[in-house]
Design a protein around this motif. Structure first.
Motif, PDB file in Angstrom:
ATOM      1  N   GLY A 479       0.822  -1.213   0.000  1.00  0.00           N
ATOM      2  CA  GLY A 479       0.000   0.000   0.000  1.00  0.00           C
ATOM      3  C   GLY A 479       0.854   1.260   0.000  1.00  0.00           C
ATOM      4  O   GLY A 479       2.019   1.246   0.418  1.00  0.00           O
ATOM      5  N   THR A 480       0.268   2.352  -0.491  1.00  0.00           N
ATOM      6  CA  THR A 480       0.881   3.677  -0.318  1.00  0.00           C
ATOM      7  C   THR A 480       0.154   4.327   0.849  1.00  0.00           C
ATOM      8  O   THR A 480      -1.064   4.536   0.791  1.00  0.00           O
ATOM      9  N   THR A 512       5.544   3.598   1.129  1.00  0.00           N
ATOM     10  CA  THR A 512       4.945   2.310   0.766  1.00  0.00           C
ATOM     11  C   THR A 512       5.183   1.317   1.902  1.00  0.00           C
ATOM     12  O   THR A 512       6.194   1.407   2.620  1.00  0.00           O
ATOM     13  N   HIS A 513       4.248   0.391   2.036  1.00  0.00           N
ATOM     14  CA  HIS A 513       4.374  -0.562   3.144  1.00  0.00           C
ATOM     15  C   HIS A 513       3.644  -1.857   2.790  1.00  0.00           C
ATOM     16  O   HIS A 513       2.534  -1.804   2.244  1.00  0.00           O
ATOM     17  N   ASN A 588      -3.643   1.565  -3.355  1.00  0.00           N
ATOM     18  CA  ASN A 588      -2.973   0.410  -3.960  1.00  0.00           C
ATOM     19  C   ASN A 588      -1.688   0.840  -4.657  1.00  0.00           C
ATOM     20  O   ASN A 588      -1.726   1.542  -5.673  1.00  0.00           O
ATOM     21  N   TRP A 589      -0.575   0.380  -4.127  1.00  0.00           N
ATOM     22  CA  TRP A 589       0.720   0.793  -4.678  1.00  0.00           C
ATOM     23  C   TRP A 589       0.877   0.358  -6.135  1.00  0.00           C
ATOM     24  O   TRP A 589       1.540   1.048  -6.912  1.00  0.00           O
ATOM     25  N   TYR A 616       8.464  11.934 -10.517  1.00  0.00           N
ATOM     26  CA  TYR A 616       7.816  12.105  -9.213  1.00  0.00           C
ATOM     27  C   TYR A 616       7.268  10.733  -8.793  1.00  0.00           C
ATOM     28  O   TYR A 616       6.574  10.066  -9.573  1.00  0.00           O
ATOM     29  N   PRO A 617       7.585  10.277  -7.582  1.00  0.00           N
ATOM     30  CA  PRO A 617       7.362   8.857  -7.272  1.00  0.00           C
ATOM     31  C   PRO A 617       5.933   8.483  -6.873  1.00  0.00           C
ATOM     32  O   PRO A 617       5.744   7.668  -5.975  1.00  0.00           O
ATOM     33  N   ASP A 618       4.927   9.071  -7.514  1.00  0.00           N
ATOM     34  CA  ASP A 618       3.538   8.769  -7.185  1.00  0.00           C
ATOM     35  C   ASP A 618       2.704   9.177  -8.400  1.00  0.00           C
ATOM     36  O   ASP A 618       2.787  10.329  -8.841  1.00  0.00           O
ATOM     37  N   ARG A 619       1.919   8.237  -8.921  1.00  0.00           N
ATOM     38  CA  ARG A 619       1.160   8.574 -10.133  1.00  0.00           C
ATOM     39  C   ARG A 619      -0.048   9.465  -9.851  1.00  0.00           C
ATOM     40  O   ARG A 619      -0.593  10.089 -10.744  1.00  0.00           O
TER      41      ARG A 619
END
Ligand code: CUO
Length: 663
Positions: A479-480, A512-513, A588-589, A616-619
């Protein structure tokens, strides 16, 4: 007699010296060779064409908000970027340094170091140390000069840098001066604009992933954070400023420019804007131009399309819309039509920064709003940027609210989110802290040893988030985790509606985890926030030598210098306890992820600064899920199963502690 203390010194060919130094060459050579362990002969180079950057007087002030200065910087960046190898780059830097205005040179050199492939990891000196006059009371620098002149290094005591010196305590705006004048905040803002320059010949320097969107988001978060600090201090939210009325707030910076040895100009209360006619910086622009640009921008938002120079159009629909709009409003060189939409946001900085002398009648230079290093000190910065943010919010209001489907993650629910700290469960503690800062590097006497200053700033006690999550799927997922915080009431005690609260949501962390099947608890330290840089990167000055404490941190101070200062992660709160809502959402990652290699990249403050040379590390949209309006009256109505909130209290203790190094 000067000692070089084992450092390497460079012997320059006579052609490097500008005419003004020619008579001193023999003395300099002798001085260099007498005491140094090692002397390196610097090779001759073909002198670069410095016609443009030399147009700025050595003792003048440089501002990237001034278009003519931007052209000069562009030319110098181009020269430094085009050096064939590291050796030529160093030679050019030495050659330019003796001729070019120091602020312009520092800016261009820093941009080049951040963008050349062969200079990764090279340390940029801290701006606060190079140009202390842009950050602290000049009286402190005078004390530092005296200390160095009179006392041996081991006799020098740290000099206290006063915390409240720009206005009397009965001036209401002074209650938030600790935020506006914080060294870390101003360093972050300068560093952000260095990492995301608005202009360069080589478009790849500007055209970084989602830079227009990040311009909007990073500044939006500054405004949200500032509004919360205002609530904590019984001040109402910022009133936007659109150049049409006088500025009620005055600002008297009480700082001296190191370069020009003159005071930064003040602005008196109720200063009115006039047309700008400043031949000294080749600026001539009427207020009516700015109002026309603004109408054009609002029209583009209304139509959801931008008019292009040839008469065509570009849509603002879709994921890219906010990015286009960010570059257009700022305006960076990526603006699709500067002729029609102007240099709007930069123009506002200019109008305000010259408002004390719009025609150069008194030969006064620009005020603090004209320089990203100092702009955040002035209350009007937040008013102008609230106006700019309102334009972005107008655009966001045209986008449909997120559907339940877009928000939910079926099979994953967040049962609770909370914090644990020494102040107890659901409580955070803030107070003042004293930290050391080296003052000697910008004062031209570094060879006589260091002298420290101590600054007092807000800080908070470390804490840990605890998140309970349940995965009812048949396998582990990733998950994010998105953590935000917002006040529950305004300064008058009115409960905030969802629309008000979402604009005050400040990002605290995003990571993230793994989420195993069943119920589990995620634990996350506040120290690991994706918003902030560690304390040592703001107050970095321990050592420049390998092996000594602080050297590793110093080496990381390039791109990695961009990031919200960790000591301001949490708002001040109040003595009796300021109520906030902590918000957690897990998405949802697999849908958020951006496939890229992050090894070795500087990525610990990506939320406001992105990642060097990466996407950028997130869509998701920046600020998701609070970047859009929603049909909810209160936050509770907005929540889906993969979200949770909790009430927390921030308690401020009016005490000062000394910073304890944790290593
Ligand atoms: Cu950062 Cu206006 O862009 O200050």
């Amino acid at each position: 007699m000067p000692k070089c203390e084992g450092k390497v010194h460079f012997r320059l060919p006579a052609s490097y010296y500008p005419d003004k130094y020619k008579t001193a060459i023999d003395f300099v050579k002798d001085w260099i060779t007498r005491d140094c362990d090692e002397t390196v002969d610097v090779p001759e180079i073909q002198p670069p064409d410095l016609t443009l950057p030399l147009q700025l007087d050595f003792y003048d002030e440089f501002s990237m908000f001034v278009p003519a200065h931007r052209e000069m910087a562009k030319s110098l960046i181009h020269i430094l970027m085009n050096a064939k190898n590291l050796e030529e780059f160093q030679c050019l830097a030495i050659f330019c340094q003796m001729r070019i205005n120091p602020s312009l040179f520092n800016y261009a050199l820093s941009v080049a170091i951040l963008n050349r492939k062969d200079t990764k990891g090279i340390n940029i000196p801290s701006f606060a140390e190079l140009f202390p006059g842009k950050f602290i009371d000049p009286w402190v620098l005078e004390c530092a000069r005296k200390a160095v002149a009179i006392l041996l290094p081991d006799q020098r005591k740290p000099i206290t840098i006063p915390q409240n010196y720009t206005a009397a305590s009965f001036e209401p705006e002074q209650r938030v001066a600790y935020f506006r004048e914080d060294i870390g905040v101003n360093l972050h803002h300068w560093h952000w604009h260095l990492v995301y320059p608005m202009d360069a010949n080589d478009l790849s320097i500007i055209d970084k992933d989602r830079r227009g969107e990040l311009f909007y988001y990073m500044h939006q978060q500054i405004i949200a954070r500032y509004n919360i600090e205002r609530y904590c201090n019984n001040l109402s939210h910022v009133v936007p400023y659109d150049l049409k009325s006088p500025i009620e707030e005055g600002y008297f910076p009480k700082m001296n420019s190191k370069v020009a040895s003159r005071a930064w100009p003040p602005r008196f209360t109720n200063t009115t804007m006039y047309n700008l006619d400043r031949p000294d910086v080749q600026v001539r622009i009427d207020l009516s131009d700015m109002f026309r640009y603004r109408d054009n921008i609002e029209q583009a938002i209304e139509n959801m399309e931008v008019i292009l120079p040839g008469g065509g159009t570009m849509s603002l629909e879709g994921d890219k819309g906010i990015d286009v709009l960010g570059n257009l409003i700022e305006a960076s060189a990526l603006s699709p039509n500067k002729g029609y939409y102007g240099d709007y946001h930069n123009g506002g900085h200019l109008f305000i920064s010259y408002s004390h002398d719009p025609e150069n009648r008194y030969l006064e230079k620009f005020a603090v709003m004209g320089d990203p290093t100092t702009a955040m000190r002035d209350p009007v910065f937040y008013r102008w940027h609230t106006h700019i943010d309102n334009l972005f919010q107008l655009y966001k209001s045209k986008l449909p609210p997120y559907t339940k489907n877009e928000l939910e993650w079926s099979g994953v629910s967040v049962h609770s989110v909370g914090v644990e700290s020494a102040a107890g469960a659901s409580a955070l503690r803030t107070q003042w802290e004293r930290s050391a800062l080296r003052l000697d590097r910008g004062l031209d006497f570094a060879k006589l040893g260091s002298v420290l200053g101590t600054v007092t700033h807000l800080t908070h006690h470390d804490f840990v988030y605890a998140i309970t999550v349940e995965n009812t799927r048949v396998h582990e997922v990733t998950g994010t985790v998105r953590l935000f915080m917002a006040p529950t009431q305004n300064d008058k005690g009115d409960w905030l509606k969802f629309e008000e609260q979402r604009r005050l949501m400040i990002e605290l962390d995003k990571f993230t985890h793994p989420i195993p099947v069943g119920r589990s608890t995620i634990s996350r330290r506040s120290l690991d926030s994706s918003v902030t840089i560690p304390y040592d990167r703001t107050f970095r000055p321990q050592s420049e030598r390998p092996g000594e404490p602080g050297f590793a941190e110093a080496a990381a101070f390039d791109f990695c210098g961009c990031g919200w200062p960790h000591h301001l992660l949490i708002p001040k709160g109040t003595a009796s306890g300021f109520a906030m809502t902590l918000f957690c959402m897990i998405t949802n990652w697999e849908e958020d992820r951006v496939a890229q290699d992050l090894v070795g990249a500087c990525n610990d403050a990506a939320s406001y600064c992105g990642i060097r040379d990466r996407k950028y590390p997130d869509r998701r949209a920046m600020g998701f899920p609070f970047d859009r309006r929603a049909p909810a009256n209160v936050l509770k109505e907005f929540l889906t199963l993969n979200m949770a909130t909790s009430d927390i209290i921030i308690r401020f203790k009016d005490e000062i502690r000394d910073h304890q190094n944790k290593d």
